[in-house]
Design a protein around this motif. Structure first.
Motif, mmCIF file in Angstrom:
data_model
loop_
_atom_site.group_PDB
_atom_site.id
_atom_site.type_symbol
_atom_site.label_atom_id
_atom_site.label_comp_id
_atom_site.label_asym_id
_atom_site.label_seq_id
_atom_site.Cartn_x
_atom_site.Cartn_y
_atom_site.Cartn_z
ATOM 1 N N ILE A 47 0.847 -1.189 0.000
ATOM 2 C CA ILE A 47 0.000 0.000 0.000
ATOM 3 C C ILE A 47 0.889 1.248 0.000
ATOM 4 C CG2 ILE A 47 -0.220 -0.049 2.550
ATOM 5 C CD1 ILE A 47 -3.102 0.968 2.167
ATOM 6 N N LEU A 48 0.553 2.182 -0.901
ATOM 7 C CA LEU A 48 1.305 3.434 -1.045
ATOM 8 C C LEU A 48 0.407 4.594 -0.605
ATOM 9 C CD1 LEU A 48 3.647 5.197 -2.216
ATOM 10 C CD2 LEU A 48 2.512 5.000 -4.429
ATOM 11 N N GLY A 53 2.878 15.809 2.125
ATOM 12 C CA GLY A 53 3.516 15.602 0.829
ATOM 13 C C GLY A 53 4.476 14.429 0.777
ATOM 14 N N ASP A 54 4.771 13.830 1.924
ATOM 15 C CA ASP A 54 5.669 12.670 1.945
ATOM 16 C C ASP A 54 4.982 11.451 1.327
ATOM 17 O OD1 ASP A 54 7.697 14.022 3.089
ATOM 18 O OD2 ASP A 54 7.410 13.233 5.121
ATOM 19 N N LEU A 55 5.806 10.570 0.809
ATOM 20 C CA LEU A 55 5.303 9.298 0.292
ATOM 21 C C LEU A 55 5.789 8.175 1.206
ATOM 22 C CD1 LEU A 55 6.075 9.718 -3.508
ATOM 23 C CD2 LEU A 55 3.793 9.533 -2.501
ATOM 24 N N VAL A 56 4.876 7.282 1.573
ATOM 25 C CA VAL A 56 5.269 6.111 2.356
ATOM 26 C C VAL A 56 4.578 4.896 1.748
ATOM 27 C CG1 VAL A 56 5.736 7.261 4.569
ATOM 28 C CG2 VAL A 56 3.415 6.519 4.018
ATOM 29 N N ALA A 57 5.251 3.754 1.830
ATOM 30 C CA ALA A 57 4.650 2.506 1.334
ATOM 31 C C ALA A 57 5.031 1.376 2.273
ATOM 32 C CB ALA A 57 5.129 2.210 -0.084
ATOM 33 N N TYR A 58 4.071 0.493 2.483
ATOM 34 C CA TYR A 58 4.288 -0.630 3.397
ATOM 35 C C TYR A 58 3.769 -1.913 2.758
ATOM 36 C CZ TYR A 58 4.237 3.320 6.661
ATOM 37 O OH TYR A 58 4.464 4.512 7.272
ATOM 38 N N THR A 106 11.076 1.012 0.375
ATOM 39 C CA THR A 106 11.847 2.203 0.047
ATOM 40 C C THR A 106 11.394 2.739 -1.311
ATOM 41 O OG1 THR A 106 13.695 1.195 1.213
ATOM 42 C CG2 THR A 106 14.191 3.113 -0.152
ATOM 43 N N LEU A 107 11.127 4.039 -1.358
ATOM 44 C CA LEU A 107 10.576 4.659 -2.571
ATOM 45 C C LEU A 107 11.537 5.683 -3.156
ATOM 46 C CD1 LEU A 107 6.968 5.332 -1.214
ATOM 47 C CD2 LEU A 107 7.648 3.456 -2.716
ATOM 48 N N GLU A 108 11.426 5.879 -4.432
ATOM 49 C CA GLU A 108 12.137 6.976 -5.112
ATOM 50 C C GLU A 108 11.200 7.562 -6.158
ATOM 51 O OE1 GLU A 108 15.830 5.893 -6.885
ATOM 52 O OE2 GLU A 108 16.791 5.382 -4.966
#
Lengths: 168, 71
Positions: A91-92, A98-103, A152-154
């Motif tokens: 899930i993103l 404005g931050d992006l997190v994904a788990y 980890t996202l980019e």
């Protein structure tokens, strides 16, 4: 003890419930413990097998994968995808700041899929009522002991990429 | 009127050991869920820890079963 026994020697429960069935005396306490021992051995073997499988498969090679265009993301609207393999739901989230997190979407308790409770800002597991912070993935309440594995996202040229996995 | 138990109807050590063994087996079920937790989380250390504890419990159950058998 049988029904043929004289009434004076029979226990009270036998006199109150004078019904016999074939084979009711077949399992003694020792036999019961023996069955438990067999079950115990089976549980131990099963647990060792699960541990062996866990070692054998190791951690999946995450690799890098594009997920979604950044402009398509909305706050409080989770984007669901699969990572690191096609069988691992993830899930993103675009955070209000404005931050992006994904788990990983698998609850660390027993693997049920968590969903976003936007009002509480938590990822909630409906199976056993476990909750994780949507901001950090840490456990907030319930039976889970470990945080959700974080992806980890980019952002590359307007596209969000998953580039690694942190199992904590 | 209350019934007096004859000596052979009293709870024996075998019964107590049986209950204890049952508790150990229930613990093993818990350990199996812990190992599955490790499997889901790719945590081999957790899974092997649970497996080692389960094997120790199974050995304890086997020893207790032998003790009952000798009595």
């Amino acid at each position: 003890m049988s029904l043929d026994e004289p009434a004076s020697r029979a226990p009270a429960w036998r006199r109150d419930f004078p019904v016999a069935s074939e084979g009711e005396d077949e399992v003694t306490r020792r036999e019961f413990v023996r069955y438990l021992m067999l079950g115990s051995g089976a549980f131990a073997a099963g647990t060792v097998a699960v541990a062996g499988l866990t070692s054998a498969r190791g951690e999946p090679d995450a690799g890098e994968r594009s997920i979604v265009a950044l402009e398509d993301l909305r706050v409080e609207e989770p984007h669901l995808f699969h990572y690191p393999t096609g069988r691992d739901p993830a899930i993103l989230l675009l955070r209000p700041d404005g931050d992006l997190v994904a788990y990983s979407q698998k609850c660390t308790h027993l693997g049920c899929v968590v969903f976003l409770d936007a009002e509480a800002d938590e990822l909630v597991c409906p199976c056993h009522e476990g909750g994780f912070s949507a901001a950090t993935g840490d456990v907030v309440f319930g039976p889970p002991e470990r945080p959700l594995p974080r992806i980890t996202l980019e952002v590359r040229e307007g596209t969000v990429w998953a580039v690694g996995m942190d199992y904590g | 009127m209350a019934e007096r138990r004859s000596p052979d109807r009293r709870p024996s050590a075998a019964s107590a050991v049986g209950v204890y063994v049952l508790v150990l087996v229930v613990l093993q079920i818990f350990l199996l869920t812990v190992a599955l937790d490790g499997f889901h989380a790719y945590d081999a250390g957790l899974a092997w820890g649970a497996a080692a504890a389960s094997v120790v419990l199974a050995a304890s159950v086997a020893v207790l079963e032998r003790l009952i058998g000798r009595r």
